[in-house]
Structure formats: C-alpha cells, structure tokens
Design an enzyme around this catalytic site. Structure first.
Site, PDB file in Angstrom:
ATOM      1  N   CYS A  90       0.809  -1.221   0.000  1.00 26.19           N
ATOM      2  CA  CYS A  90       0.000   0.000   0.000  1.00 26.19           C
ATOM      3  C   CYS A  90       0.841   1.270   0.000  1.00 26.19           C
ATOM      4  O   CYS A  90       0.360   2.334  -0.390  1.00 26.19           O
ATOM      5  CB  CYS A  90      -0.922   0.046   1.224  1.00 26.19           C
ATOM      6  N   HIS A 349      -8.821   3.790  -2.607  1.00 24.64           N
ATOM      7  CA  HIS A 349      -7.507   3.276  -2.222  1.00 24.64           C
ATOM      8  C   HIS A 349      -6.993   2.277  -3.259  1.00 24.64           C
ATOM      9  O   HIS A 349      -6.942   1.071  -3.005  1.00 24.64           O
ATOM     10  CB  HIS A 349      -7.625   2.625  -0.844  1.00 24.64           C
ATOM     11  N   CYS A 379      -0.511   3.401   6.177  1.00 18.34           N
ATOM     12  CA  CYS A 379      -0.272   2.061   6.722  1.00 18.34           C
ATOM     13  C   CYS A 379      -0.101   1.082   5.569  1.00 18.34           C
ATOM     14  O   CYS A 379      -0.546   1.331   4.446  1.00 18.34           O
ATOM     15  CB  CYS A 379      -1.414   1.631   7.634  1.00 18.34           C
TER      16      CYS A 379
END
Length: 392
Positions: A90, A349, A379
């Site tokens: 991510c 996202h 994160c």
C-alpha cells in the site's frame, strides 16, 4: 546535500472496482499521469527527466514487466528515460517518491518523476505451478486483487488474518466502537464531496481520455449516519468493521515531479513544497494499521518539528478503526487537521497509487494555504508504515 522539492503533482480520478476505469490497463493509467504531468510544463524537456519511479502493489497482470518503464514508453517519452518499479504494497507510491527525493538529495539526479498505479479491477487470477509433471488433480486459482494468497506455511497464522479482521483487532484493542467508525467514515465522504464541489481538486486531478470518470467514483455525497449504520459487519458477525467504514477497491494512478531547486528554475516551476523528513517503520502484521504511528514520529523528528507545528495531515484511511487507532497513539495531534479534503474511505484506495496521492494532495493543500508544515502517512499490509514531512 541538495534539497528536494515536490514541483507538481497530478492524479487520475479514482474509479470504483469494476466501474469507470476498469477498462483501462494499469500501464495506460500510469502513462496518462506521466504524460499529463510532464505536458503541462512548457519548458520541461522530457529528455532531461533522469529517472521515473512508480509504485505498484500487484505486478501480477498487465502491470508486470516493470510498469514504470512501460509507462515511459507508452507516454511517448524518449527511450533514454529509464524507469524502475518499487513495491512496498500500500505504500508503494510513497516509497517511489521517497526514493526519488533521496536521489535528488544526494545529487544522482536533478529531476525525477515518482508515482504509483493500481488497477484492482484488472488484477488477474494466478495459478501456481504444480510440484510435479503431468498432474492429474485440480488446480486452484488465486485472486490477486487484495490480501494474502499462497501463504508460506511457516508464517504464523495470527499474522495472516484478513486485513479487515486486523481492523477488528485494533477496534478491540483501542475500544473503538461502531458509531465512532461510522462517524469517521461519514466525515470522509462529506469532506471529499465538499472539496470536489469547491474545486479543490481541479489542479490535481486529470481525467482519463476515453472514460466518463471526472470525479472519484467512491465518494457518496448523500451518505448518512443512518445508511452507514444499516450495513452489516463483514469480518465478524458481531464485529464493527463494515464496507461503509472501510476503504473500497479502486483503480487509479498518481504522479509527482520531484526535483532540485536548480531543476525548478530550469523548467520555470515554483515548488509546491520541500521534502523535509521521511520515516519507515514495522509493526506486527496483524496490527498493520498502526504502522503510521512510529513512521510519522520518525519523519517529524528528522524534519526537526513536532505535532504542534503541523498545519495539515494526510493519513490514508484503510479503515476507520485503523485511522482512529493511530489518533489514539498521537494525543498531540489535532484530528481536525487530518484529511480536510476527505480520505481513502471516500476517495478510494488503489493500492500502489495511494501513497503518491496523499503526498501530492498534501503538497497542493499546503500551497493553497500559503505555506506551512504537513505530514503524509500511510499504513501498509504485512505490518509497515511510511511517512513524509513537507514544508511549503
């Protein structure tokens, strides 16, 4: 050491899974933001771009074979411009920007493009090779869209839980109830919708040709506490994490132009912000959502500032519970400074692009505000966090 600056930043609107951008290959998404970013600086000779770094969390489908280099070629940049793809899941897009900033600081380059891309819609199924020749049994296809697959049997089971189950673990640990999570998600949608209506993304977002997507598709301007409260928990029957207080699956790309002061003068670009501090940290994989806590503290220390100096914070919202857990560990941070234009729960996202998105959005926000200190942090699955401090 040279200072490194964010000179400009763009991104696509973020499309919903299987919707408006699902027909666009990830390498084409990456090429589009690269072309758009370089094309709006008249004095920028593309041949003077010394490297292109792109983050990509998957790399198993059309984004294979070094999507950064593919984007360079598809965007029509000179073949002399190199490209490298990085993967920190991510955080990949932010990792690419961090790599670019270091390259400029040590003098290995003066002008670098960094970014990230992900098409979660187009992530393929993969089939492991058999252990022996001519197998007679059935094979198993694994989706590469999100989460663990083909897990190493040596990995402890508590570390390989679903990402949403990890959010439930944090909700339990920090006593974050359903109402607090839904309120956080509602705020994200309201702020993102207001930002779009106010034109705050006009300079930042570049629509993808051949599509009808002009805004982030996951933003729900009509979201309400009642509608969010009516959703069922996804990961535990008696849990608190729902589709409404989690980030969705998305497609999109983002890119930043990172350079030295001399490069900025050469192309006639006034820097948006100086990259003043960076931080990376690791945590247990089953509580990956608190990865930003220590990463942010490291970046702030390296920038020589504290929480009270910040004018804006961009925290990628993987889950409401995860974001609120970070808040609990940052008592000196004013939560009202965080994601004033909405966050990933509303905006989306697309894994490899999100780190570049939060960093670029922060740079534009600081410029509109007339300057100040800002923090972008994210994160990362399998238990990591990244953070960057900007000064405008």
């Amino acid at each position: 050491m040279n200072d490194s600056y964010v000179l400009d930043a763009v991104r696509t609107p973020f499309g919903r899974y299987g919707k408006g951008l699902a027909g666009v290959r990830p390498d084409d998404l990456a090429a589009h933001v690269l072309r758009a970013l370089t094309g709006r600086h008249d004095r920028l000779d593309p041949a003077t771009i010394e490297d292109v770094r792109f983050g990509d969390a998957n790399g198993a489908g059309e984004d294979n074979r070094n999507v950064a280099r593919m984007a360079v070629l598809l965007a029509g940049l000179p073949t002399s411009v190199p490209g490298a793809t990085v993967n920190r899941l991510c955080g990949s897009g932010m990792e690419a920007a961090i790599d670019a900033s270091r390259t400029v600081q040590v003098g290995d380059a003066e002008l670098v493009v960094a970014g990230g891309v992900e098409s979660m819609s187009r992530a393929p199924w993969v089939l492991p090779k058999p252990e022996g020749a001519y197998p007679r049994g059935h094979g198993t296809l694994h989706s590469t869209t999100l989460g663990w697959r083909m897990v190493n049997p040596e990995m402890p089971e508590r570390w390989t839980i679903a990402l949403g189950e990890s959010a439930e673990v944090l909700a339990d640990r920090y006593r974050i109830d359903r109402e607090a999570q839904d309120a956080f998600a509602l705020r994200s949608h309201q702020r993102a919708a207001a930002a779009w209506d106010a034109g705050l993304f006009d300079r930042e977002v570049v629509a993808v040709p051949g599509t009808d997507v002009t805004r982030d598709e996951s933003v729900r301007a009509n979201s309400s506490a009642e509608s969010l409260g009516g959703l069922k928990p996804v990961f535990r029957a008696d849990g608190t994490v729902t589709a409404g207080n989690s980030s969705p699956l998305n497609d999109g790309a983002a890119a930043l132009l990172i350079g030295s002061e001399r490069a900025a003068d050469r192309i006639g670009a006034e820097p948006l912000a100086r990259i003043a501090g960076r931080g990376a940290a690791g945590v247990d994989p089953d509580v990956f959502g608190i990865g930003p806590v220590r990463a942010a503290e490291i970046a702030l220390r390296r920038a020589g500032i504290g929480w009270g100096d910040l004018a804006a914070v961009e925290l990628n919202e993987a889950f409401a519970a995860q974001s609120l857990a970070c808040f609990a560990e940052w008592p000196e941070l004013d939560p009202e400074l965080v994601n004033v234009q909405g966050g990933a729960i509303a905006i989306g996202h697309p894994l490899g692009a999100s780190g570049a998105r939060v960093l670029g959005s922060l740079a534009h926000q600081l410029r509109r505000a007339g300057g100040g200190w800002g923090l972008a942090t994210i994160c990362i699955g399998v238990g990591q966090g990244l953070a960057v401090v900007l000064e405008a």
